[in-house]
Design an enzyme around this catalytic site. Structure first.
Site, PDB file in Angstrom:
ATOM      1  CB  CYS A   1      33.861 -34.904 -83.100  1.00  0.00           C
ATOM      2  SG  CYS A   1      34.745 -33.777 -82.013  1.00  0.00           S
TER       3      CYS A   1
ATOM      4  CG  HIS B   1      37.523 -35.108 -86.431  1.00  0.00           C
ATOM      5  ND1 HIS B   1      36.261 -34.662 -86.765  1.00  0.00           N
ATOM      6  CD2 HIS B   1      37.809 -34.560 -85.233  1.00  0.00           C
ATOM      7  CE1 HIS B   1      35.808 -33.866 -85.808  1.00  0.00           C
ATOM      8  NE2 HIS B   1      36.728 -33.788 -84.858  1.00  0.00           N
TER       9      HIS B   1
ATOM     10  CD  GLU C   1      35.606 -35.745 -90.080  1.00  0.00           C
ATOM     11  OE1 GLU C   1      35.832 -36.885 -89.613  1.00  0.00           O
ATOM     12  OE2 GLU C   1      35.258 -34.786 -89.379  1.00  0.00           O
TER      13      GLU C   1
END
Lengths: 735, 227, 83
Positions: B86, B194, B196
């Site tokens: 990002c 993302h 994560e």
């Protein structure tokens, strides 16, 4: 250039304080208590501290009736935010605040700074902000102005919340003609902390340092800007603005730094408070007053963004992203060094004094020397003699819908802005940063897990102005009950509430009646649900051209989940699950969406709500969820059974096949105290036994057909068709 | 594997990345300040999402002057693995470690939604635990993720199979549906989605784990990585 | 034909967080003599018409659209250009 400030005598004779919102009686009271004529700075401080926003002149008698304490409340109203114990040594901190007027004037920055302010309230207690929610209300006429307002408010909330890295996990967006000229922007923030780290906004201990940290002070948001700017020439005036601009980057640094102080420098910290309404004067005076001490501040040391600011301007500026700390003598450098490590400007700007005097120095002169209690505790409260509004004395006759084509009616209902999906708006908020979000916006409540525990928190923000307009007392109780119902549907036990009381002009007997009656309903319901009010704010005078908004208390409620496996969502999971309707359905159509659809207005008395029955149903439903008997659960609200069934089906495109003794009209009834539950066949018997006569089988989850045999009609369509309408209707209307 | 998670003032996904690598993937990891000038001893450097320095000039434009950036360039030039997510992707393009740039989304709006992605190249250090052409779902959360590169650069990127993830339903206007790509050497990846945020079933999915598992395998030398 | 060059900035009393961060970064990069930074928007608009009418028109479109006069101020120049 600057003119000289008016002398105390000129203030007495020319009464410039009237423009600041003070009355002659208030000025006279202040003067009498002071024993001399106040100077210009002192009257300015009085105007800020004695405003409704800081002093709750009209609402205090109402707020005193709230139930604020149970065995779990660690800190109730009166500080930046309230605190409730959630076990395993942890506590939840939450508060909501309105930013209605700033958002109407400048929607992006108004909404953004609303978020910023409520976040500071949370970390000022020592809690890490972990989630936010917003309750927004706009008008129903989607003209260019309203479309821009909606777009910019949503952009402002996202612009601030996304950047600072706090997930927006829930909230509501509703539309009603009552909010066309007075939109509501209420923001709620939730934080989590170790119980042992709770701290208060207090300045105690003679000689201890007052430290100012964060953004510089400018001339933005100064209370009574008209008075303040009277000192400037017209040309200069054109280059001034009262609009406050939010700086989420600064606030991120401020959050991290202040949490480092509360967690790692407890020996140094005496107290901390956000500079919110009435800026430096309210934070400093409240910190001294609460602790029972005096204070001296040297205004020359306050970081200033513009040259030539007067004491009045410095003290009343509402520049954002500023905090005030009281630090023990000898620890000043340690704290200044810590802030420097975060690239933040911090200065020692004053000291705690013995006694009770509040003194300000400016360019070597004493510009204010008054007992601090005169600012914080001498404010008179006002009550208006309430008068029941005429519309409540003579409600419209009960409404019964006529359903000739149930398919068409359902489609029209799903396209109503209040029923249609708000995804096109809330997908503009980061819902997942911090990676704790179990249920993102779109569910009955937002749910986040609490790291380091086996617990999760559910949270919701609800308001029902249209129901309160029909009956403020019952509507107030329903708002609390519905918030609790939202939490229960996710598997959470309600813990407590925060509120924003959004009303019209309280000096009007009818508005005061609404305020009093709705408070009565709220108090009664909070006791039944064991959800004390731990924080909140009041927004009055939401009026344009003498017409006020619906009485709209926004209830923010937080609940506790102690079994992560029991967290339940709205969406149907698999075909074949048995769909139960929980709670009795009556002919309750007054104030409903079907009434609005067919008559264009909400009218009549409120029926179909029983607080005791509601609580009993919620308790049973929660037990069933906690016993892992339920695959999906949804509370019934706007649009009744019709809307709720569709909402459960959209995510996975699963429908229903079933039959019911309910009529086509009752399919749209909005009787309170109801849920829908999807139960796996293996658990059907256990669920039925648990719920007894309060649950009836409606049918089974289907692969996509949406077929329901009602007593006097048959619905035969597909979830794909209905979902398309529900998901796209609002985006179409806002383009 | 030992990972450094860089933290710039304004980063807000640094703690999330640390959690994913340490608690979920079970690897050694540390937060490393952007003021650090030394990255020796790390196998992987993660550049997290957020709004570094407020993203006030352009996204990532101020972060590229942070003291750590010199060390990061050396680390990458020596073949160390770098993953920017990002805002981290934006920083890597601003710093010249990855080609192209990220523009404002075509909708002009911030978008936070789960997004289906196609694994376009599963033979990289970042994607070797996925199957060729596999469709996975990862959340996106950005206002400026619209990938742009001039035609020559784009042609070169495709010729060298640098695209690792493509959007199945392009949400932001990215050229060639690019959601994530590597440098030509293949040791630096930037991606807007993302991973994560998709490592725990409780939070809605585990499709992002593959990125971290791929890196673990690559740093062990357990897999053959093309490029 | 006139080219209007329009500059829009925050009013002096309004906080400009972008400018603050950029100034701070420039100082960090050793540009110590940088005293102040302002971040604004710049527009070029081509208009057909007589000078005074165009000037009035540009003023209107700045006031109503290009600037948010709640918090921004604007100034512009007009330059005669050929097609």
């Amino acid at each position: 250039m600057l003119q000289t400030e008016p002398t105390p005598e000129q203030i007495r004779d020319q009464k410039p304080y009237l423009q600041l919102g003070l009355t002659e009686a208030e000025y006279a009271l202040f003067t009498k208590r002071l024993g001399r004529l106040p100077n210009y700075t002192e009257v300015g401080l009085q105007s800020g501290m004695w405003s409704e926003h800081c002093a709750y002149k009209y609402s205090k008698p109402i707020l005193k009736t709230f139930w604020t304490k149970n065995e779990r409340v660690l800190m109730g109203p009166g500080e930046g935010a309230g605190v409730i114990a959630i076990g395993e040594g942890k506590a939840v901190v939450f508060k909501a605040e309105s930013h209605n007027h700033p958002s109407a004037v400048e929607p992006y920055e108004g909404a953004a700074t609303g978020i910023g302010g409520i976040i500071r309230d949370i970390f000022s207690i020592g809690a890490k902000p972990v989630a936010s929610l917003d309750s927004l209300a706009f008008g129903t006429r989607f003209d260019a102005h309203n479309q821009n307002l909606i777009d910019q408010v949503v952009a402002g909330i996202g612009g601030y919340g996304n950047a600072i890295g706090i997930p927006t996990v829930g909230g509501e967006i509703q539309f009603d003609a009552s909010y066309q000229d007075n939109p509501l922007v209420n923001a709620m923030c939730v934080g989590v902390m170790d119980e042992k780290d709770i701290q208060r906004g207090q300045a105690a201990g003679v000689g201890n340092a007052i430290i100012y940290v964060g953004a510089k002070t400018g001339r933005d948001g100064i209370n009574g800007a008209s008075f303040a700017s009277a000192q400037f020439s017209k040309e200069e005036d054109a280059d001034r603005s009262a609009v406050q601009v939010g700086d989420p980057f600064m606030e991120k640094l401020l959050t991290d730094a202040c949490l480092a102080v509360t967690q790692k420098h407890q020996k140094a910290l005496v107290g901390m408070q956000d500079m919110g309404a009435a800026g430096l004067v309210s934070s400093s005076a409240e910190m001294a007053s609460k602790a029972g001490f005096g204070m001296t501040l040297d205004l020359d040391l306050i970081p200033q963004r513009e040259p030539g600011m007067t004491p009045f301007e410095i003290m009343l500026s509402e520049s954002q992203e500023r905090m005030l700390l009281c630090i023990r003598t000898g620890f000043e450098q340690e704290i200044l060094d810590l802030f420097a490590g975060y690239d933040l400007d911090a200065v020692v700007c004053g000291r705690v004094e013995a006694g009770h005097q509040y003194r300000l120095l400016h360019h070597g002169a004493v510009v204010c020397d008054i007992p601090v209690g005169l600012l914080t505790d001498a404010v008179p409260t006002y009550t208006t003699t309430p008068k029941q509004p005429a519309r409540l004395a003579h409600p419209a006759p009960d409404f019964t819908p006529t359903i000739t084509d149930i398919d068409q009616t359902l489609r029209a209902l799903l396209a109503l802005p209040n029923i249609a999906s708000k995804r096109s708006l809330f997908k503009r908020y980061d819902a997942q940063v911090q990676t704790n979000t179990v249920i993102a916006p779109g569910g009955d409540a937002g749910v986040i897990r609490v790291r380091g525990t086996h617990r999760a928190l559910a949270m919701t923000a609800d308001s029902n102005g249209r129901l309160l307009a029909l009956d403020p007392e019952i509507g107030g109780a329903i708002t609390v009950a519905e918030a609790a119902r939202n939490l229960v549907a996710t598997g959470a036990e309600p813990l407590g509430i925060t509120d924003c009381l959004n009303y019209g002009d309280p000096s009007k007997p009818e508005v005061y009646y609404e305020l009093q009656a709705s408070a009565k309903g709220i108090v009664e319901a909070t006791k039944v649900f064991n959800t004390p009010v731990i924080s909140g704010n009041v927004s009055l005078y939401n009026e344009t051209s003498g017409v006020g908004i619906h009485p709209t208390p926004m209830i923010g409620m937080v609940g506790l989940i102690t079994d992560l496996d029991a967290i339940t969502t709205v969406a149907f999971k698999q075909a074949g699950d048995v769909v139960f309707l929980v709670g009795a359905t009556g002919d309750d159509y007054n104030g409903s969406s079907i009434q609005y659809l067919q008559n264009g207005a909400y009218a009549g008395r409120l029926t179909g709500f029983d607080l005791t029955q509601e609580k009993a149903i919620q308790d049973k439903m929660l037990k069933a969820i906690q016993a892992h008997l339920v695959n999906a659960c949804h509370d019934l609200a706007d649009g009744g059974l019709a809307a709720a069934l569709v909402e459960m089906g959209t995510a996975n495109r699963l429908g229903i096949k079933g039959s019911t003794a309910l009529s086509a009209a009752q399919f749209f009834a909005e009787t309170q105290g109801r849920f829908l539950a999807a139960v796996p066949p293996a658990q059907q018997a256990a669920f039925a036994a648990q719920m007894g006569k309060d649950a009836v089988v409606l049918g089974t989850v289907s692969d996509g057909e949406f077929v329901l045999d009602l007593a006097d009609a048959k619905l035969d369509t597909t979830i794909a068709d209905l979902a398309a309408i529900q998901e796209e209707a609002l985006a179409w209307q806002l383009k | 594997m030992k990972a450094a998670v860089l933290t710039f003032p304004g980063s807000n996904c640094d703690a999330d990345l640390l959690w994913a690598v340490q608690e979920i993937a079970g690897q050694e990891a540390a937060l490393v300040s952007a003021n650090t000038e030394d990255l020796t001893g790390f196998d992987l450097v993660l550049v997290p999402g957020g709004f570094s320095y407020g993203d006030y000039l352009r996204s990532g434009a101020i972060a590229k002057f942070a003291p750590v950036m010199g060390a990061l360039k050396t680390f990458a030039a020596n073949g160390g693995y770098v993953l920017g997510i990002c805002n981290g992707f934006q920083i890597l393009t601003e710093a010249g470690l990855l080609p192209g740039a990220l523009q404002v989304n075509t909708s002009l709006e911030f978008i936070c939604e789960p997004e289906p992605l196609i694994v376009a190249n599963h033979q990289t250090a970042f994607s070797n635990q996925y199957a060729a052409g596999q469709t996975i779902s990862l959340p996106i959360a950005h206002g400026e993720g619209n990938y742009y590169a001039d035609p020559e650069t784009l042609a070169s990127i495709e010729a060298h199979q640098q695209v690792v993830f493509r959007y199945a339903e392009n949400p932001n206007g990215s050229l060639n549906d690019i959601a994530g790509l590597t440098n030509e050497a293949g040791n630096v990846l930037g991606m807007m989605p993302h991973p994560e945020r998709a490592v725990e079933a409780l939070l809605g999915g585990t499709d992002g784990l593959g990125v971290f598992e791929s890196l673990i395998a690559a740093t062990k030398g357990a897999v053959h990585v093309a490029n | 034909m006139y080219k209007a060059k329009i500059f829009v900035n925050y009013k002096q009393s309004v906080l400009d967080p972008k400018a603050e961060v950029i100034k701070h970064t420039l100082h960090r990069l050793g540009q110590d003599n940088v005293q102040d930074v302002t971040v604004g928007k710049y527009f070029e608009v081509l208009l057909e018409g007589a000078h005074d009418a165009v000037a009035a028109q540009v003023d209107t479109l700045c006031d109503q659209m290009l600037a948010n006069v709640n918090m921004e101020s604007y100034r512009f120049t007009l330059e005669e250009v050929s097609q």
